[in-house]
Design an enzyme around this catalytic site. Structure first.
Site, short mmCIF file in Angstrom:
data_model
loop_
_atom_site.label_atom_id
_atom_site.label_comp_id
_atom_site.label_asym_id
_atom_site.label_seq_id
_atom_site.Cartn_x
_atom_site.Cartn_y
_atom_site.Cartn_z
N GLY A 253 0.84 -1.18 0.00
CA GLY A 253 0.00 0.00 0.00
C GLY A 253 0.88 1.23 0.00
N PRO A 254 0.26 2.39 -0.18
CG PRO A 254 -1.30 4.00 -0.74
CD PRO A 254 -1.17 2.60 -0.32
N PRO A 255 2.85 4.71 0.96
CG PRO A 255 4.57 6.07 0.20
CD PRO A 255 3.35 5.36 -0.25
N GLY A 256 3.04 5.36 4.45
CA GLY A 256 2.36 6.04 5.55
C GLY A 256 1.01 5.48 5.91
N GLY B 266 0.51 2.65 7.37
CA GLY B 266 0.57 1.89 8.61
C GLY B 266 1.06 0.46 8.48
CE LYS B 267 3.60 -0.19 3.12
NZ LYS B 267 3.06 1.18 3.13
CD GLU C 95 -14.04 7.96 -10.64
OE1 GLU C 95 -14.47 6.86 -11.06
OE2 GLU C 95 -13.00 8.50 -11.07
CG ASP D 175 -11.73 7.84 -17.81
OD1 ASP D 175 -11.22 6.86 -17.26
OD2 ASP D 175 -12.40 8.71 -17.21
P1 ADP Z 1 4.17 2.64 6.28
O1 ADP Z 1 5.09 1.62 6.87
O2 ADP Z 1 2.94 2.03 5.67
O3 ADP Z 1 4.83 3.56 5.33
P2 ADP Z 1 4.04 3.51 8.97
O4 ADP Z 1 3.54 2.26 9.60
O5 ADP Z 1 5.48 3.77 9.10
O6 ADP Z 1 3.62 3.56 7.46
O7 ADP Z 1 3.19 4.73 9.55
C1 ADP Z 1 3.81 5.85 10.07
C2 ADP Z 1 3.05 6.39 11.24
O8 ADP Z 1 1.77 6.86 10.84
C3 ADP Z 1 2.76 5.37 12.30
O9 ADP Z 1 3.82 5.29 13.19
C4 ADP Z 1 1.49 5.89 12.95
O10 ADP Z 1 1.78 6.86 13.91
C5 ADP Z 1 0.79 6.55 11.81
N1 ADP Z 1 -0.20 5.66 11.22
C6 ADP Z 1 -0.16 5.16 9.96
N2 ADP Z 1 -1.23 4.39 9.72
C7 ADP Z 1 -1.96 4.37 10.84
C8 ADP Z 1 -3.18 3.72 11.21
N3 ADP Z 1 -3.85 2.94 10.36
N4 ADP Z 1 -3.64 3.92 12.46
C9 ADP Z 1 -2.99 4.70 13.32
N5 ADP Z 1 -1.83 5.32 13.02
C10 ADP Z 1 -1.31 5.18 11.81
ZN ZN Z 2 -12.66 8.36 -15.24
#
Ligand code: ADP
Ligand code: ZN
Ligand code: MG
Length: 625
Positions: A198-201, A203-204, A421, A497
């Protein structure tokens, strides 16, 4: 890993000692040259003896070192001269003879090994410098995986919000590790590898940490980039070590973050010698094949770029469970905000629902950042609580912030995207025989598509009829038509499209022979350019005249589809509005919700006749809606 000051100290000490030794040996060799004895020819030596200038000599084999009466010293080399001793005796020279000495054995060994030792020392030194840590050489090939102590992990699934489906799936994995019997009893096959993408940030990494906290088994965490080293073979050795350690500690979880650093498509990129990475990847594949999931080792990996992963990684038996970690929708964002404001004093005016609605396109990391910025602002203003005002400002700050790489959309854009959409969905639902619309989303994804409408076929299909292709064209154009009808203007949003629609229309004419004017012919030959990989080049095997006819026919097909689409949208304008507003509100709609708004019954659908009509009559029905 362990970067103790003492380790560093000894390492530096070693280096300085080495330096000192080199300096000293250089210096002594210089000094020796200064006081080194004169070298005499043999005749010079004999002359000196004859004249009584020589005091004493030391004879070692054929080398003579001697001292003159004035104290100066000399050396010379003696030919086979049987009279030498006699001559020396005659001149009263003190004679000393020694057996030829050899350097002691250890000195010889040392001197022959010296360059090698020097090299090794320098090598170790370099390695450790590059690695920036680790006081032992062996730690270099060690996997560097950090064993996470579950006791110390404070993060649980409670801290991860807005991605409940993902959490459910992962809980199942954790459940297996806790209770393998339960699964083995039913013969269920346990996934060997789980890939979070999934996209960065989104929560992976956070999810992985939560698993560590929840699983109650050892958890090894390593980043893909740790495998990628300058030295060939090191990465592969680390992978081997990682799996050995994991097996020894089973049941356990191995988490590889940023898998794309190792798992990139092999052979991608021109002229790049990526031997090291390929070796590492190969080793990873070998290890994944080599372990039995029933041993209780589960590999979890995360990546932002599943598209560039080597296909071998995705083959069955490797990462056989793939879980998308999507960008959160409104409700998800609210839940995530809730997690992050926990324990923070909020003003009574703060409404997380409103904030969630104001932040389309924000991912978890952005929201965490947002809350933090707001708290900072409040503190700077000397407030005791964080007010809505601070949150509002923080939104702007995060949007403008340097960390954000993906799209943020304004309210106005959101409206346009929603209509766009909704246009696709409405046309799709109104056309008989088209696939049901499963989902509409206006959450921007990874900076490419601003929204999407997902249609899923009810059954597998390998053939498409001309009518179905025409329907697809109308659906593709529905987005742009909606924009045009509602806003009297069009945006660049339909770019993709239009491209797709043109492609389909062209294929209909050139490949499937679906044009009445040009007839059932295949026009043009496509072939793959082997050298450049996936690009497709086309050979033209028709005249300019035909080319013109093709273009005309393609245009005609598109125009007809456009009119048809327009027809539907004008006719069902209220439904379009209703759907668009619902979308603005919820951002994601599933099939039931779409059906609820559109409320089409089979008979209400545009009938086949009206379809045929609208195709023939073209623009005549324009203002019907
Ligand atoms: P990724 O690894 O997908 O790039 P991160 O897990 O490093 O993202 O997420 C960075 C920070 O963003 C986490 O430490 C958390 O504080 C916050 N965060 C991201 N996704 C969530 C979520 N689903 N619920 C709560 N906090 C989140
Ligand atoms: Zn479209
Ligand atoms: Mg991450």
């Amino acid at each position: 890993m362990n970067n103790y000051p003492s380790g560093k100290f000894y390492r530096n000490l070693g280096f300085y000692l080495l330096f000192l030794i080199i300096i000293i040996s250089l210096a002594t060799s210089f000094m020796q040259r200064d006081v080194s004895p004169q070298v005499f020819t043999y005749s010079q030596f004999l002359d000196a003896v004859e004249r009584g200038l020589v005091d004493k000599v030391v004879i070692v084999d054929r080398n003579i070192a001697g001292e003159m009466r004035d104290g100066s010293r000399f050396t010379t080399y003696v030919p086979d001269d049987p009279d030498l001793i006699k001559t020396l005796r005659e001149r009263n020279v003190e004679i000393e003879a020694k057996p030829p000495t050899e350097p002691s054995w250890w000195a010889r060994i040392l001197s022959s090994l010296f360059p090698t030792i020097l090299l090794i020392v320098v090598w170790i030194f370099l390695l450790q410098q590059l690695q920036g840590g680790g006081s032992k050489v062996t730690s270099f090939v060690k996997s560097r995986a950090k064993m996470v102590d579950p006791e110390k992990v404070k993060i649980t699934f409670e801290d991860v919000a807005g991605i409940d489906e993902v959490k459910e799936e992962l809980k199942e994995v954790v459940d297996f590790l806790k209770n393998p019997r339960k699964f083995q009893r039913t013969g269920a096959r346990i996934p060997r590898g789980v890939l979070l993408y999934g996209p960065p940030g989104t929560g992976k990494t956070l999810l992985a940490k939560a698993i560590a906290g929840e699983a109650g088994v050892p958890f090894f965490s390593i980043s893909g980039s740790d495998f990628v080293e300058m030295f060939v073979g090191v990465g592969a050795a680390r992978v081997r070590d990682l799996f050995t350690t994991a097996k020894r500690n089973a049941p356990c979880i191995v988490f590889v973050d940023e898998l794309d650093a190792v798992g990139r498509h092999r052979g991608a990129g021109l002229g790049g010698g990526h031997d090291e990475r390929e070796q590492t990847l190969n080793q990873l594949l070998v290890e994944m094949d080599g372990f039995d999931p029933n041993q209780g080792v589960i590999l979890i990996a995360a990546t932002n770029r599943p598209d560039i992963l080597d296909p071998a990684l995705l083959r069955p038996g490797r990462f056989d469970r793939r879980i998308a970690v999507p960008q959160p929708d409104v409700l998800g964002r609210e839940a995530i905000l809730k997690v992050h404001v926990r324990g923070k004093p909020l003003g009574s005016d703060v409404d997380l629902k409103v904030l969630a609605r104001r932040t389309p396109g924000f991912v978890g990391a952005d929201l965490a950042n947002l809350v933090n910025e707001a708290a900072l602002l409040a503190a700077r203003r000397g407030k005791n609580v964080i007010g809505m005002e601070e949150f509002e400002e923080a939104i702007d700050k995060v949007i403008a912030g340097p960390e954000r790489k993906h799209v943020i959309i304004s309210e106005k854009e959101k409206k346009i995207i929603a209509y766009h959409e909704a246009g696709h969905a409405l046309v799709a639902r109104a056309l008989p025989g088209s696939d049901p619309v499963h989902k509409i989303s206006i959450i921007p994804r990874g900076g490419v598509a601003l929204g999407y409408t997902l249609q899923l076929p009810t059954e597998d299909r390998y053939l498409m009829s001309k009518q179905e292709l025409l329907n697809r064209l109308a659906i593709l154009l529905g987005g742009r038509v909606a924009e045009e009808v509602v806003f009297k203007d069009v945006t660049t949003g339909a770019h993709d499209d239009l491209k797709k629609a043109t492609e389909i229309a062209r294929e209909m004419v050139c490949e499937y022979g679906m044009s009445e004017i040009l007839g059932p012919l295949t026009l043009g030959r496509k072939h793959k350019e082997v050298f450049l990989g996936r690009d497709i080049a086309e050979d033209r095997n028709y005249s300019e005249e035909i080319a013109y006819a093709i273009d005309k026919e393609v245009r005609a097909i598109i125009d007809r589809a456009y009119e048809q689409s327009r027809d539907i949208i004008l006719r069902y304008r209220e439904k379009l509005d209703a759907l668009a507003y619902r979308l603005i509100e919820k951002e994601v709609l599933n099939r039931e919700e779409i059906d609820e708004v559109l409320g089409f019954y089979e008979q209400e659908k545009v009938s086949a006749e009206t379809l045929a009509q609208s195709q023939d009559e073209g623009g005549e029905k324009e203002h019907e809606g």
